[in-house]
Write an enzyme that holds these catalytic residues in place. Structure first.
Site, PDB file in Angstrom:
ATOM      1  NE  ARG A 161      -3.914  -2.208   0.261  1.00  0.00           N
ATOM      2  CZ  ARG A 161      -3.355  -3.617  -0.089  1.00  0.00           C
ATOM      3  NH1 ARG A 161      -2.412  -3.660  -0.875  1.00  0.00           N
ATOM      4  NH2 ARG A 161      -4.185  -4.472  -0.061  1.00  0.00           N
ATOM      5  CB  SER A 209      -8.558  -1.403   5.238  1.00  0.00           C
ATOM      6  OG  SER A 209      -8.890  -2.481   4.802  1.00  0.00           O
ATOM      7  CD  GLU A 279      -5.176   0.487   2.877  1.00  0.00           C
ATOM      8  OE1 GLU A 279      -5.153  -0.262   3.608  1.00  0.00           O
ATOM      9  OE2 GLU A 279      -5.722   0.574   1.734  1.00  0.00           O
TER      10      GLU A 279
END
Ligand SMILES: Cc1cc2nc3c(=O)[nH]c(=O)nc-3n(C[C@H](O)[C@H](O)[C@H](O)COP(=O)(O)OP(=O)(O)OC[C@H]3O[C@@H](n4cnc5c(N)ncnc54)[C@H](O)[C@@H]3O)c2cc1C
Length: 288
Positions: A161, A209, A279
């Site tokens: 990520r 998320s 994130e």
């Protein structure tokens, strides 16, 4: 004033959390030349927006120009049997459907990601064990001066990520190569979606998320074990379905969401000594 510029556009209209103050300038270029001309003739701060599914825009909004290429740069072209040119305004779901219909795979993992290919390249988005950059052969980018460059993936530092750029740039398109074997049928695609729907609040206002999984742990598990499922601040709460999701279910402000993010980080740190890294990207200004 050009007809593809809107002043003081509320970014809550462009983010999946449905929060965020205005962009001073909201620009939707018609094509690459339009985009290049805009960058050359404006020296303001530039923020790029994909589908707004991984971004928290603060309540006082974003200064300068926000650029959206959702309505342009949205083609997928077959180069040869296994190579595809994909522009950044294409949604991940469109790419997954295209792959499924044309029997190339394994691109089906994209079906679970509601963002654009531009966002997927920036985040190295992934799902079901695959990540975006595994399939990228080259990228076309634009720099702050409106110049176009073709770059090799080796020029980026790519990890979970996270993607480090060689210089400040924005993605325009990429060439993706998918092996011919391992394609997914429409039925498999539907069952992948159904299995996620059971575990995640995919129909609510979220950004997916909120936190990256720390090494050897799942963020959702740490948050749940810290007793935070259902914990609420203002109009948002930790999802009862999956603790790594924050749902905006009662007209939350960005400030509610950011305060809840900080509360989760502090609580998990107090319980387990682990720092949760977001994130989601947080941008914009606070109200004074
Ligand atoms: C319900 C839900 C489920 C999700 N599931 C997943 C999942 O399974 N896996 C996963 O990885 N993510 C998931 N996400 C998060 C999100 O969809 C991904 O991170 C996606 O890649 C973000 O794309 P976007 O177009 O929405 O980007 P945005 O949120 O618009 O932007 C994200 C970042 O990318 C930058 N950016 C966007 N386009 C460009 C461009 N062309 N050039 C340079 N920078 C750019 C933006 O400036 C920003 O910093 C989920 C989100 C939701 C809401």
């Amino acid at each position: 004033m050009r007809n593809n510029i809107i002043l003081n556009e509320p970014l809550s209209r462009h983010t999946s959390w449905k929060v965020g103050g205005p962009a001073d300038i909201f620009f939707t270029p018609n094509d690459r030349k339009d985009l290049s001309d805009f960058l050359k003739s404006n020296d303001c701060i530039i923020t790029w927006l994909g589908n707004g599914t991984n971004i928290l825009v603060r309540d006082a909004g974003v200064r300068g120009a926000v650029i959206s290429t959702r309505k342009s740069l949205n083609k997928i072209e077959l180069i040869d049997q296994s190579n595809y040119l994909v522009e950044v305004g294409v949604s991940c779901f469109q790419l997954a459907m295209y792959a499924t219909k044309n029997n190339f795979g394994p691109a089906a993992f994209f079906s679970g990601i509601p963002g654009s290919i531009g966002g997927a390249l920036t985040m190295n988005a992934g799902c079901f064990g695959n990540e975006t950059w595994e399939f990228v052969k080259s990228v076309e980018v634009m720099d702050r001066n409106g110049e176009i460059h073709q770059l090799d993936p080796k020029e980026f530092s790519i990890s979970y990520r996270s993607v480090g750029f060689p210089f400040p740039l924005w993605f325009l398109s990429c060439v993706m190569s998918f092996p011919e074997e391992g394609f997914t049928t429409i039925e498999e695609l539907k069952s992948m979606r159904d299995s996620r729907l059971e575990r995640q609040p995919l129909t609510e206002n979220t950004c997916g998320s909120v936190f990256k999984n720390p090494d050897g742990n799942y963020a959702g598990d740490l948050i749940e074990r810290s007793g935070l499922k259902g914990f609420r601040i203002g109009g948002c709460a930790v999802s009862e379905k999956h603790a790594n999701f924050i749902v905006n279910d009662k007209e939350a402000t960005a400030s509610d969401i950011e305060t809840l993010i900080k509360h989760i980080q502090k609580t998990v740190k107090d319980h387990y000594g682990i720092d949760l890294e977001t994130e989601v990207r947080i941008i914009g200004e606070y109200h004074e």
